[in-house]
Write an enzyme that holds these catalytic residues in place. Structure first.
Site, short mmCIF file in Angstrom:
data_model
loop_
_atom_site.label_atom_id
_atom_site.label_comp_id
_atom_site.label_asym_id
_atom_site.label_seq_id
_atom_site.Cartn_x
_atom_site.Cartn_y
_atom_site.Cartn_z
N GLY A 13 0.54 -3.62 -13.71
CA GLY A 13 1.37 -4.53 -14.03
C GLY A 13 2.96 -4.01 -14.79
O GLY A 13 3.35 -4.80 -15.57
N SER A 14 3.39 -2.91 -14.07
CA SER A 14 4.68 -2.48 -14.83
C SER A 14 5.77 -3.43 -14.16
O SER A 14 6.60 -3.43 -15.19
CB SER A 14 4.76 -1.14 -14.62
OG SER A 14 5.05 -0.91 -13.02
N MET A 91 -2.96 -7.21 -4.88
CA MET A 91 -3.71 -6.75 -3.74
C MET A 91 -4.61 -7.62 -2.96
O MET A 91 -5.61 -6.99 -2.38
CB MET A 91 -4.23 -5.32 -4.26
CG MET A 91 -3.52 -4.32 -4.96
SD MET A 91 -1.83 -4.02 -4.16
CE MET A 91 -2.59 -2.70 -2.97
N HIS A 110 8.20 -4.89 -2.74
CA HIS A 110 7.34 -3.96 -1.94
C HIS A 110 8.08 -2.52 -2.13
O HIS A 110 9.43 -2.46 -2.15
CB HIS A 110 7.43 -4.34 -0.52
CG HIS A 110 6.74 -3.45 0.56
ND1 HIS A 110 5.57 -3.11 0.56
CD2 HIS A 110 7.48 -2.45 1.32
CE1 HIS A 110 5.07 -2.32 1.42
NE2 HIS A 110 6.26 -1.96 1.80
C1 GRF Z 1 4.54 -1.67 -7.21
O1 GRF Z 1 4.63 -0.42 -6.62
C2 GRF Z 1 4.87 -2.85 -6.22
O2 GRF Z 1 6.17 -2.57 -5.63
C3 GRF Z 1 3.67 -2.78 -5.23
O3 GRF Z 1 2.67 -2.47 -6.13
C4 GRF Z 1 2.94 -1.76 -7.18
C5 GRF Z 1 2.58 -2.60 -8.52
O4 GRF Z 1 2.72 -1.68 -9.55
N1 GRF Z 1 3.73 -3.87 -4.70
P1 GRF Z 1 2.77 -2.40 -11.01
O5 GRF Z 1 1.35 -3.01 -11.23
O6 GRF Z 1 3.73 -3.54 -11.04
O7 GRF Z 1 2.99 -1.19 -11.99
#
Ligand code: GRF
Length: 215
Positions: A13-14, A91, A110
């Site tokens: 969730g960054s 996902m 993305h």
């Molecule tokens: C990110 O690279 C985003 O672009 C992709 O999934 C990843 C999620 O990372 N859709 P985070 O959970 O937001 O850190």
């Protein structure tokens, strides 16, 4: 009135965290009202709760079909009066029914310069192809995976010493700026979908280009 946003996550969730941080600015036109994860063990849930944001886990494995899972999600979103959905590392593939409910109101980030490198392992594939620029895209969600009108993109150089990890980290840094920017535009009503294109009010022209290698 600030738009009420739900961030949908599956992991760390960054990007969600970058949206929460941006929304702390009183001038930001949206608030992160809800974080929803399809995985009860997603680290981002705890991060959201620490920030005082309601965080709900709906384990997709507890539902017999994708449709049932999505109907449960939709109920939670409606119960929280959500205006905008931001997929942030979520996902699960979404059915056309769910996508239709949020048409023009659901964004995805993305880690590639779409329409290149849809799907997974984008950094590995960019390195394998030898491209000199790579990056990230925020787009409206339509039924096709990683398709949909593009709102904003950030490009980064690909360096000779890069591994998928170093390149991914460089892209992620830009993701954290790009997603708040795109959400701000949508929440402020500055976006207009025109077929495959997104028209942005009050954008400014720049003559600069990002050239890689930068010697
Ligand atoms: C990110 O690279 C985003 O672009 C992709 O999934 C990843 C999620 O990372 N859709 P985070 O959970 O937001 O850190």
């Amino acid at each position: 009135m600030k738009k009420r946003v739900a961030a949908l996550i599956s992991g760390r969730g960054s990007n969600m965290t970058s949206l929460i941080a941006a929304a702390k600015d009183p001038a930001f036109p949206a608030q992160i009202a809800l974080v929803l994860s399809n995985r009860p063990d997603a680290a981002g849930l705890e991060t959201a709760r620490r920030e005082g944001i309601e965080a709900v886990a709906l384990d997709h494995k507890a539902y017999a079909t994708r449709e049932e899972f999505e109907r449960a999600m939709q109920e939670v979103l409606l119960a929280h009066n959500i205006d905008i959905v931001c997929l942030a590392g979520f996902m699960r593939l979404l059915t056309p029914w769910f996508v239709e409910q949020w048409s023009g109101k659901m964004l995805n980030i993305h880690p590639a310069l779409l329409p290149l490198y849809k799907g997974l392992h984008t950094h590995e594939r960019a390195l394998a192809d030898g491209v000199k620029l790579h990056g990230a895209t925020v787009h409206f969600v339509v039924p096709g995976m990683d398709e949909g009108p593009i709102i904003a993109q950030a490009a980064v150089p690909v360096l000779s010493a890069d591994t998928p990890e170093t390149l991914g980290a460089r892209v992620l840094q830009q993701e954290h700026k790009l997603y708040p920017l795109a959400l701000r535009l949508l929440a402020a009503g500055a976006l207009q979908i025109d077929g495959a294109r997104v028209l942005i009010t009050k954008e400014s022209a720049t003559t600069g280009a990002l050239i890689s290698p930068d010697l």
